[in-house]
Design a protein around this motif. Structure first.
Motif, mmCIF file in Angstrom:
data_model
loop_
_atom_site.group_PDB
_atom_site.id
_atom_site.type_symbol
_atom_site.label_atom_id
_atom_site.label_comp_id
_atom_site.label_asym_id
_atom_site.label_seq_id
_atom_site.Cartn_x
_atom_site.Cartn_y
_atom_site.Cartn_z
ATOM 1 N N ALA A 41 -8.742 -5.927 -0.223
ATOM 2 C CA ALA A 41 -9.332 -6.583 -1.424
ATOM 3 C C ALA A 41 -8.569 -6.115 -2.711
ATOM 4 O O ALA A 41 -8.388 -6.718 -3.573
ATOM 5 N N GLU A 42 -8.127 -4.781 -2.342
ATOM 6 C CA GLU A 42 -7.129 -4.314 -3.807
ATOM 7 C C GLU A 42 -5.593 -4.535 -3.588
ATOM 8 O O GLU A 42 -4.867 -4.179 -4.343
ATOM 9 N N GLY A 43 -5.399 -5.472 -2.378
ATOM 10 C CA GLY A 43 -3.702 -5.910 -2.632
ATOM 11 C C GLY A 43 -3.117 -5.328 -1.211
ATOM 12 O O GLY A 43 -1.817 -5.701 -1.264
ATOM 13 N N ALA A 44 -3.677 -4.491 -0.546
ATOM 14 C CA ALA A 44 -2.858 -4.317 0.872
ATOM 15 C C ALA A 44 -2.614 -5.537 1.682
ATOM 16 O O ALA A 44 -3.392 -6.583 1.689
ATOM 17 N N SER A 45 -1.520 -5.619 2.312
ATOM 18 C CA SER A 45 -1.338 -6.990 3.320
ATOM 19 C C SER A 45 -1.773 -6.706 4.647
ATOM 20 O O SER A 45 -2.106 -7.622 5.477
ATOM 21 N N HIS A 46 -1.535 -5.328 4.961
ATOM 22 C CA HIS A 46 -2.123 -4.799 6.414
ATOM 23 C C HIS A 46 -2.478 -3.453 6.310
ATOM 24 O O HIS A 46 -1.967 -2.684 5.510
ATOM 25 N N VAL A 47 -3.685 -3.164 7.118
ATOM 26 C CA VAL A 47 -4.187 -1.921 7.325
ATOM 27 C C VAL A 47 -4.472 -1.534 8.536
ATOM 28 O O VAL A 47 -5.030 -2.453 9.022
ATOM 29 N N ASP A 81 5.501 -0.168 -4.403
ATOM 30 C CA ASP A 81 5.398 1.371 -4.223
ATOM 31 C C ASP A 81 4.109 1.810 -5.064
ATOM 32 O O ASP A 81 3.601 2.848 -4.683
ATOM 33 N N ALA A 82 4.328 1.189 -6.263
ATOM 34 C CA ALA A 82 3.216 1.660 -7.240
ATOM 35 C C ALA A 82 1.910 1.207 -6.849
ATOM 36 O O ALA A 82 0.937 2.120 -6.703
ATOM 37 N N LEU A 118 -3.458 2.439 -3.900
ATOM 38 C CA LEU A 118 -4.319 2.271 -2.638
ATOM 39 C C LEU A 118 -4.499 3.585 -1.720
ATOM 40 O O LEU A 118 -5.494 4.043 -1.202
ATOM 41 N N THR A 119 -3.254 4.212 -1.501
ATOM 42 C CA THR A 119 -3.379 5.642 -0.878
ATOM 43 C C THR A 119 -4.366 6.799 -1.474
ATOM 44 O O THR A 119 -5.005 7.065 -0.920
ATOM 45 N N ALA A 120 -4.097 6.796 -2.743
ATOM 46 C CA ALA A 120 -5.016 7.612 -3.528
ATOM 47 C C ALA A 120 -6.598 7.111 -3.346
ATOM 48 O O ALA A 120 -7.289 7.858 -3.057
#
Ligand code: SF4
Ligand code: SF4
Length: 231
Positions: A12-18, A68-69, A74-76
């Motif tokens: 929902a926050e912009g990842a394309s795949h998880v 990358d930003a 997302l990682t944080a």
């Protein structure tokens, strides 16, 4: 925020795949003794990738920085969510450029965790290749002890007889040999040649970062992504 909730929040926050990976087959120090890898992938804007097969431009460079930003945020966010649930979570170090992602045995590549999470395979040009976005992607990794359900890993390449990236590379860094899981990079790819080639290409195109991407632009999986985006 675990399992499907974490995945849904990141998408929902912009990842394309998880994807979630069982990383226990990988050497323990490389994965900080954690059993699970969370691989987050962000696809690059197809408009910015179009034309990169002939050489990168400022738009491509800026798009990689945007991705990358976003990945850093997302990682944080994922790390905060896992820690709030009482789990350990550690980010893999983030190299500042593609060239610096050519890491040896001391660090775990993000793309290896992405393959272990079933999100793609490593192409002959040593880039992560996904079926949906080709290699127009940026991956990032979080390691955790959370009991996230792992996907089936991709252990073999789907490059087949394709040589498009090898033919596009100005320094013949890809040998043409196919990757398989945990095959040492030096057996299919010349990272020193790629570093050299990337410097030459970036300089020729007036870029401040070490950026090339000609192999990424030439990949048929990438061009199919670009073609679908133009439909
Ligand atoms: S030099 Fe450029 S085209 Fe060759 S492998 Fe490296 S990034 Fe790809
Ligand atoms: S260009 Fe062909 S060989 Fe290279 S990564 Fe893409 S599918 Fe694989």
């Amino acid at each position: 925020m675990l399992g499907p909730d974490l995945k849904a929040a990141l998408m929902a926050e912009g990842a394309s795949h998880v994807g979630y990976a069982d990383v226990r087959p990988l050497p323990s120090p490389l994965r900080y003794d954690m059993p699970v890898g969370v691989s987050i992938v962000v696809a690059l804007d197809p408009v910015a990738v179009a034309g990169v097969r002939h050489g990168p431009g400022k738009r491509y460079q800026a798009e990689r920085a945007r991705a990358d930003a976003l990945l850093a945020r997302l990682t944080a966010r994922a790390a905060d969510g896992l820690k709030a649930c009482g789990h350990l979570a550690a980010e893999l170090p983030v190299p500042p450029s593609d060239v610096d992602t050519f890491i040896g045995s001391r660090l775990l590549p993000h793309k290896t965790v992405a393959a272990a999470a079933g999100l793609g395979w490593i192409g002959k040009c040593d880039a992560l290749v996904t079926r949906e976005f080709g290699s127009a992607v940026r991956p990032r990794t979080l390691l955790t002890d959370a009991p996230l359900p792992p996907a089936a890993p991709l252990l073999e390449s789907s490059c087949g007889e394709c040589r498009a990236c090898a033919d596009a590379c100005p320094v013949a860094a890809p040998s043409g040999r196919n990757w398989r899981f945990l095959l040492p990079r030096c057996e299919f790819f010349d990272a020193d040649a790629c570093r050299r080639g990337t410097r030459q290409v970036a300089r020729r195109h007036g870029l401040s970062d070490l950026v090339c991407g000609m192999c990424i632009g030439a990949c048929p999986y990438t061009t199919m992504y670009l073609a679908r985006a133009c439909e």
